[in-house]
Design a protein around this motif. Structure first.
Motif, PDB file in Angstrom:
ATOM      1  N   ILE A  99       0.846  -1.147   0.109  1.00 53.06           N
ATOM      2  CA  ILE A  99      -0.049  -0.068   0.086  1.00 53.06           C
ATOM      3  C   ILE A  99       0.760   1.027  -0.101  1.00 53.06           C
ATOM      4  O   ILE A  99       1.937   1.351   0.557  1.00 53.06           O
ATOM      5  CB  ILE A  99      -1.180   0.057   1.081  1.00 53.06           C
ATOM      6  CG1 ILE A  99      -2.119   1.123   1.164  1.00 53.06           C
ATOM      7  CG2 ILE A  99      -0.344  -0.007   2.499  1.00 53.06           C
ATOM      8  CD1 ILE A  99      -3.019   0.953   2.212  1.00 53.06           C
ATOM      9  N   ILE A 100       0.399   2.264  -0.630  1.00 56.89           N
ATOM     10  CA  ILE A 100       1.111   3.501  -0.600  1.00 56.89           C
ATOM     11  C   ILE A 100      -0.064   4.495   0.141  1.00 56.89           C
ATOM     12  O   ILE A 100      -1.200   4.526  -0.493  1.00 56.89           O
ATOM     13  CB  ILE A 100       1.334   4.013  -1.950  1.00 56.89           C
ATOM     14  CG1 ILE A 100       1.972   3.162  -2.990  1.00 56.89           C
ATOM     15  CG2 ILE A 100       2.260   5.421  -1.990  1.00 56.89           C
ATOM     16  CD1 ILE A 100       3.374   2.995  -2.630  1.00 56.89           C
ATOM     17  N   ASP A 101       0.368   5.022   1.167  1.00 54.69           N
ATOM     18  CA  ASP A 101      -0.383   5.733   2.053  1.00 54.69           C
ATOM     19  C   ASP A 101       0.106   7.137   1.876  1.00 54.69           C
ATOM     20  O   ASP A 101      -0.391   7.987   1.226  1.00 54.69           O
ATOM     21  CB  ASP A 101      -0.058   5.317   3.469  1.00 54.69           C
ATOM     22  CG  ASP A 101      -1.255   5.732   4.396  1.00 54.69           C
ATOM     23  OD1 ASP A 101      -2.113   6.221   4.016  1.00 54.69           O
ATOM     24  OD2 ASP A 101      -0.689   5.628   5.582  1.00 54.69           O
ATOM     25  N   ARG A 104       5.689   8.637   2.082  1.00 55.66           N
ATOM     26  CA  ARG A 104       7.001   8.851   2.515  1.00 55.66           C
ATOM     27  C   ARG A 104       8.034   7.781   2.459  1.00 55.66           C
ATOM     28  O   ARG A 104       9.040   7.963   2.026  1.00 55.66           O
ATOM     29  CB  ARG A 104       6.907   9.202   4.136  1.00 55.66           C
ATOM     30  CG  ARG A 104       6.278  10.548   4.287  1.00 55.66           C
ATOM     31  CD  ARG A 104       6.519  10.990   5.868  1.00 55.66           C
ATOM     32  NE  ARG A 104       5.672  12.222   6.215  1.00 55.66           N
ATOM     33  CZ  ARG A 104       4.698  12.153   6.656  1.00 55.66           C
ATOM     34  NH1 ARG A 104       4.134  10.949   7.141  1.00 55.66           N
ATOM     35  NH2 ARG A 104       4.145  13.240   7.180  1.00 55.66           N
ATOM     36  N   GLU A 149      -9.253   4.241   4.714  1.00 55.20           N
ATOM     37  CA  GLU A 149      -9.659   3.328   5.828  1.00 55.20           C
ATOM     38  C   GLU A 149      -8.562   2.392   6.030  1.00 55.20           C
ATOM     39  O   GLU A 149      -7.757   2.250   5.159  1.00 55.20           O
ATOM     40  CB  GLU A 149     -10.886   2.685   5.440  1.00 55.20           C
ATOM     41  CG  GLU A 149     -12.306   3.188   5.375  1.00 55.20           C
ATOM     42  CD  GLU A 149     -13.379   2.204   4.917  1.00 55.20           C
ATOM     43  OE1 GLU A 149     -14.123   1.850   5.909  1.00 55.20           O
ATOM     44  OE2 GLU A 149     -13.457   1.807   3.810  1.00 55.20           O
ATOM     45  N   PHE A 150      -8.414   2.198   7.345  1.00 50.39           N
ATOM     46  CA  PHE A 150      -7.449   1.121   7.640  1.00 50.39           C
ATOM     47  C   PHE A 150      -7.757  -0.242   7.377  1.00 50.39           C
ATOM     48  O   PHE A 150      -8.891  -0.856   7.700  1.00 50.39           O
ATOM     49  CB  PHE A 150      -7.034   1.203   9.294  1.00 50.39           C
ATOM     50  CG  PHE A 150      -5.893   0.551   9.525  1.00 50.39           C
ATOM     51  CD1 PHE A 150      -4.766   1.086   9.465  1.00 50.39           C
ATOM     52  CD2 PHE A 150      -6.011  -0.814   9.979  1.00 50.39           C
ATOM     53  CE1 PHE A 150      -3.582   0.678   9.913  1.00 50.39           C
ATOM     54  CE2 PHE A 150      -4.642  -1.269  10.362  1.00 50.39           C
ATOM     55  CZ  PHE A 150      -3.534  -0.727  10.299  1.00 50.39           C
ATOM     56  N   LEU A 156      -1.242  -6.877   4.850  1.00 49.74           N
ATOM     57  CA  LEU A 156      -1.504  -5.479   5.615  1.00 49.74           C
ATOM     58  C   LEU A 156      -1.769  -6.177   7.210  1.00 49.74           C
ATOM     59  O   LEU A 156      -2.565  -7.024   7.164  1.00 49.74           O
ATOM     60  CB  LEU A 156      -2.550  -4.771   4.993  1.00 49.74           C
ATOM     61  CG  LEU A 156      -2.183  -4.098   3.520  1.00 49.74           C
ATOM     62  CD1 LEU A 156      -3.421  -4.086   2.765  1.00 49.74           C
ATOM     63  CD2 LEU A 156      -1.511  -2.763   3.920  1.00 49.74           C
TER      64      LEU A 156
HETATM   65  P1  IMP Z   1       3.758   5.526   3.942  1.00 48.29           P
HETATM   66  O1  IMP Z   1       3.167   5.502   2.407  1.00 48.29           O
HETATM   67  O2  IMP Z   1       5.204   5.927   3.781  1.00 48.29           O
HETATM   68  O3  IMP Z   1       2.724   6.419   4.685  1.00 48.29           O
HETATM   69  O4  IMP Z   1       3.548   3.944   4.572  1.00 48.29           O
HETATM   70  C1  IMP Z   1       3.026   3.032   4.094  1.00 48.29           C
HETATM   71  C2  IMP Z   1       3.069   1.884   4.963  1.00 48.29           C
HETATM   72  O5  IMP Z   1       2.120   2.140   6.123  1.00 48.29           O
HETATM   73  C3  IMP Z   1       2.484   0.646   4.408  1.00 48.29           C
HETATM   74  O6  IMP Z   1       3.676  -0.088   3.830  1.00 48.29           O
HETATM   75  C4  IMP Z   1       2.025  -0.135   5.449  1.00 48.29           C
HETATM   76  O7  IMP Z   1       2.989  -0.827   6.103  1.00 48.29           O
HETATM   77  C5  IMP Z   1       1.447   1.078   6.481  1.00 48.29           C
HETATM   78  N1  IMP Z   1       0.113   1.411   6.074  1.00 48.29           N
HETATM   79  C6  IMP Z   1      -0.501   2.318   5.507  1.00 48.29           C
HETATM   80  N2  IMP Z   1      -2.077   2.292   5.457  1.00 48.29           N
HETATM   81  C7  IMP Z   1      -2.077   1.164   6.182  1.00 48.29           C
HETATM   82  C8  IMP Z   1      -3.477   0.316   6.344  1.00 48.29           C
HETATM   83  O8  IMP Z   1      -4.357   0.612   6.215  1.00 48.29           O
HETATM   84  N3  IMP Z   1      -3.234  -0.645   7.002  1.00 48.29           N
HETATM   85  C9  IMP Z   1      -2.026  -1.378   7.191  1.00 48.29           C
HETATM   86  N4  IMP Z   1      -0.778  -0.825   6.946  1.00 48.29           N
HETATM   87  C10 IMP Z   1      -0.868   0.334   6.500  1.00 48.29           C
END
Ligand code: IMP
Ligand code: MG
Length: 173
Positions: A99-101, A104, A149-150, A156
């Protein structure tokens, strides 16, 4: 525990989507080799399923990273928990993520990997939560765009659990 989880994307839908991603990637990398980089731990399920469906030659490596200053704007760099085993110099790298959240982690990881002189870097993610993006990241292959949503399952986790669910779910409290 599974009773508290609502299915967001079924096992069948994920399976079909991974095949679609693989079809596109096979086309795009015709005549090339792909060096898959799995971002542990979440990326392991999608990486393996995708790899099985690739028909171009594939090599694989694994990396584990964590962001400093979790969730804070000041988050500087990614910390490498486990580095790659092999050089990526001259290779066509395809990073595979669950997932890309905020973006960062991948933003920093891609910058870091470019310093190692690969021929190319592309990014494939099963899920994308664009609403939460802080760092602009170019995603080349996206499975599903989901709302803020989580989610759990298919790699995950929720407090390290539920990674092994074969579908994507939302924890219902
Ligand atoms: P970011 O894009 O740097 O914020 O980080 C992404 C990471 O956050 C992912 O590789 C996941 O490990 C974790 N993450 C983000 N959203 C979720 C979610 O909805 N469920 C579980 N892990 C998540
Ligand atoms: Mg991840």
């Amino acid at each position: 525990m599974a009773d508290n989880i609502k299915v967001l994307i079924s096992e069948q839908e994920v399976e079909q989507k991974v095949q679609e991603l693989a079809d596109q990637i096979n086309k795009d990398y015709q005549g090339k080799e792909i060096h898959l980089i799995c971002v542990l731990k979440g990326g392991v399920f999608i990486t393996c399923e995708l790899a099985k469906k690739l028909t171009v030659p594939v090599t694989m490596d694994f990396m584990s990273v964590s962001s400093y200053g979790d969730g804070q704007e000041s988050s500087g760099r990614v910390k490498i928990v486990k580095d790659l085993d092999d050089s990526i110099a001259g290779k066509d790298v395809l990073i595979v993520e669950d997932i890309i959240d905020s973006g960062r982690t991948l933003g920093h990881l891609i910058d870091l990997l470019y310093t190692r002189k690969p021929n190319s870097i592309k990014l494939c993610t099963l899920l994308d939560k664009p609403d939460r993006r802080v760092t602009d990241v170019k995603v080349d292959y996206t499975g599903f765009v989901i709302p803020d949503e989580f989610v759990v399952g298919y790699g995950l986790d929720y407090a390290q659990k539920l990674r092994n669910l074969p579908y994507i779910g939302v924890v219902v409290e």
